[in-house]
Write an enzyme that holds these catalytic residues in place. Structure first.
Site, PDB file in Angstrom:
ATOM      1  N   PRO A   1      -3.019  -3.054   6.384  1.00  0.00           N
ATOM      2  CA  PRO A   1      -3.682  -1.758   5.867  1.00  0.00           C
ATOM      3  C   PRO A   1      -4.713  -2.294   4.845  1.00  0.00           C
ATOM      4  CG  PRO A   1      -1.329  -1.685   6.075  1.00  0.00           C
ATOM      5  CD  PRO A   1      -1.673  -2.930   6.492  1.00  0.00           C
TER       6      PRO A   1
ATOM      7  N   HIS B   1       8.288  28.017  -4.966  1.00  0.00           N
ATOM      8  CA  HIS B   1       8.013  27.513  -3.465  1.00  0.00           C
ATOM      9  C   HIS B   1       8.323  26.002  -3.862  1.00  0.00           C
ATOM     10  CE1 HIS B   1       5.525  26.507   0.232  1.00  0.00           C
ATOM     11  NE2 HIS B   1       5.772  25.195  -0.449  1.00  0.00           N
ATOM     12  N   GLU B   2       8.102  25.512  -5.092  1.00  0.00           N
ATOM     13  CA  GLU B   2       8.397  24.191  -5.284  1.00  0.00           C
ATOM     14  C   GLU B   2       9.773  23.852  -5.473  1.00  0.00           C
ATOM     15  OE1 GLU B   2       6.342  21.973  -4.439  1.00  0.00           O
ATOM     16  OE2 GLU B   2       4.736  23.216  -4.462  1.00  0.00           O
TER      17      GLU B   2
ATOM     18  N   ASP C   1       2.920  22.319   5.013  1.00  0.00           N
ATOM     19  CA  ASP C   1       4.314  22.166   4.983  1.00  0.00           C
ATOM     20  C   ASP C   1       4.657  22.280   6.635  1.00  0.00           C
ATOM     21  OD1 ASP C   1       4.686  21.600   2.454  1.00  0.00           O
ATOM     22  OD2 ASP C   1       5.487  23.599   2.194  1.00  0.00           O
TER      23      ASP C   1
ATOM     24  N   LYS D   1      -5.887  -9.078   1.523  1.00  0.00           N
ATOM     25  CA  LYS D   1      -6.231 -10.041   2.478  1.00  0.00           C
ATOM     26  C   LYS D   1      -7.398 -10.812   1.629  1.00  0.00           C
ATOM     27  CE  LYS D   1      -7.083  -6.596   5.367  1.00  0.00           C
ATOM     28  NZ  LYS D   1      -6.283  -5.644   4.676  1.00  0.00           N
ATOM     29  N   THR D   2      -8.453 -10.257   0.977  1.00  0.00           N
ATOM     30  CA  THR D   2      -9.386 -11.021   0.324  1.00  0.00           C
ATOM     31  C   THR D   2      -8.620 -12.061  -0.696  1.00  0.00           C
ATOM     32  OG1 THR D   2     -10.659  -9.255   0.902  1.00  0.00           O
ATOM     33  CG2 THR D   2     -11.488 -10.727  -0.927  1.00  0.00           C
TER      34      THR D   2
END
Length: 494
Positions: free
Chosen positions: A107, A333-334, A408, A112-113
């Site tokens: 990913p 909601h949360e 959701d 990687k570099t």
């Protein structure tokens, strides 16, 4: 020298023409046209390319593998391949063919570099780098010329620096190495890839400069098989997202130059950042330092890292603020999400807030105890329950749902399909693609309805807790998992 002579002759002809009275307008027009064409050709690299030009290579900062955290297995595999370069005399005696290429897959942001640069230091090699997009242009033959140019540049730079080894690193190589035949409009892509294949075939152990080609990509599925076969890219090194131990190492590396308060618990931060890459963790440490600077503090505290996690995941806080009624619905909601999350796995809630970030008006963040790669049916069903809990909490308190739960629902549907695809539904092992649409719809609906009934019963029993926690959340805007669990314990005791 030739350029100066040509300019001198041209100026002399202009003076002569003016002297004898010739009309020089067509000549001036042609000269201007030729100059513009010359500029376009050379600036686009049709005749001369600047890619990998040794005279313009910047001085690179040396980096070692010790400065790269969270990739122990990838570094071990890469070092094993690089030892073929360091011990080339033993390789020649044993008749071993040298490695020509190493490709790193994984990913974005996993290092990687950095690993390619560390490989150059590890082998004491000249390092020449380019991006896959640097080789491909609309002009035929440019890419192939640039491939030959970068190989020659690496050899020249090694001779100039009196080194025997050189590493050519190509980032995002899938742009250059796409499967041949897919670009039917023109053959430029295929010609460029063919040039790279030919150059790699020409690498030998007894060359004056030993070249190693390193490449990085996160789309190895797009690459031509001829480039991935043994004899070209001989090693594929998987550079994956770091686990909890790796994330802790990376956080320590990026916190070395930052003053941390005694309250900072990097292990806890590493536990809460499941799925973060090295680039995410570097940004996390940097954002925490910025938050401390905004407050005029000399040290970075744990709460700054906690806030920075939200910023890296969701983005900066927005000025947009819902009206009071909408804000109450967001808080309910949360709170519903957090309540079912604690029911499914106690201690899982990390924080919940009604602060707008990115595209969300509020959110609840879960805290994974350990990195998980295999999921049971119970785990997936609990996740569906958590996803549905927000909308059902709204229905219990307000008697209706809102569009805030649409995301959701999408996640819940995807998770339900995962249960079916994994053979954990009532019909057992099936091919999700070959399953009739009506049967698939019935199975998904059964899974979702079962969790809806379970969550609804729990929400009705905790309606008072939903409204009381809403008041606290609206007052503070954000509460931690510890505060939420304290409120829940008080309500249970009452």
């Amino acid at each position: 020298m030739l350029k100066e002579i040509s300019l001198g002759l041209g100026a002399a002809l202009l003076v002569f023409g003016l002297t004898v009275g010739y009309d020089l307008t067509p000549f001036v027009f042609l000269l201007a046209f030729g100059g513009a064409l010359y500029f376009l050709v050379y600036s686009k690299g049709m005749v001369k390319t600047g890619i990998g030009n040794s005279s313009t290579l910047p001085k690179r900062q040396e980096i070692s593998f010790d400065e790269i955290g969270g990739q122990d297995s990838a570094i071990k595999e890469l070092k094993e391949a690089l030892d073929f370069i360091r011990n080339h005399h033993e390789i020649k005696q044993l008749g071993i063919r040298p490695l020509k290429g190493i490709i790193m897959t994984g990913p974005p942001g996993t290092g990687k570099t950095l690993m390619a640069r560390a490989a150059a230091s590890y082998t004491d090699s000249v390092f020449v780098s380019a991006s896959g997009s640097d080789f491909v242009e609309m002009y035929a033959g440019v890419g192939a010329q640039r491939v030959r140019k970068i190989f020659q540049t690496a050899r020249d730079a090694a001779v100039k620096q009196k080194k025997k080894n050189a590493i050519i690193f190509i980032d995002e190589i899938e742009v250059l190495a796409t499967k041949r035949g897919q670009n039917s409009s023109h053959m430029e892509y295929d010609q460029t890839l063919n040039a790279l294949l030919v150059e790699m075939d020409g690498l030998k152990l007894d060359d004056n400069v030993r070249l190693l080609i390193m490449a990085a990509t996160n789309r190895v599925d797009m690459m031509d098989p001829a480039l991935l076969r043994p004899g070209r890219f001989d090693r594929q090194v998987k550079v994956d997202l770091p686990d909890k131990k790796g994330r802790l190492e990376i956080l320590k590396l990026h916190s070395r130059n930052k003053p941390l308060a005694q309250s900072v618990n990097l292990l806890q931060i590493a536990r809460e950042t499941f799925g973060f890459s090295g680039a995410h963790l570097e940004s996390l440490a940097n954002e925490a330092a910025i938050l401390a600077m905004r407050e005029g503090l000399k040290e970075i505290e744990h709460r700054h890292f906690h806030e920075a996690i939200d910023k890296v995941i969701m983005g900066e806080k927005l000025d947009r603020r819902p009206n009071p009624e909408e804000l109450k619905r967001v808080a309910i909601h949360e709170t519903g999400h957090a309540l079912i999350s604690e029911l499914a796995r106690p201690g899982s809630v990390s924080a919940l807030t009604v602060t707008s970030r990115g595209g969300a008006l509020g959110y609840m963040r879960q805290n994974p105890e350990d990195d998980t790669y295999l999921y049971t049916k119970d785990y997936l069903e609990n996740q569906i329950a958590v996803m549905l809990a927000g909308a059902l909490a709204e229905e219990v308190v307000y008697g209706s749902r809102s569009t805030g739960a649409s995301n959701d629902y999408e996640k819940a549907l995807h998770t339900a399909q995962t249960i079916i695809k994994a053979g954990m539904s009532r019909i057992g092992v099936v091919s999700l693609e070959d399953l009739p649409g009506d049967l698939k719809h019935t199975l998904v609906s059964e899974i979702l309805q079962e969790q809806e009934q379970r969550v609804m019963a729990y929400m009705i029993a905790h309606k008072i807790f939903l409204t009381s926690t809403m008041d606290v959340l609206l007052e503070k805007e954000k509460i931690s998992g510890e505060e939420f669990r304290s409120l829940l314990e008080s309500q249970t005791a009452a």
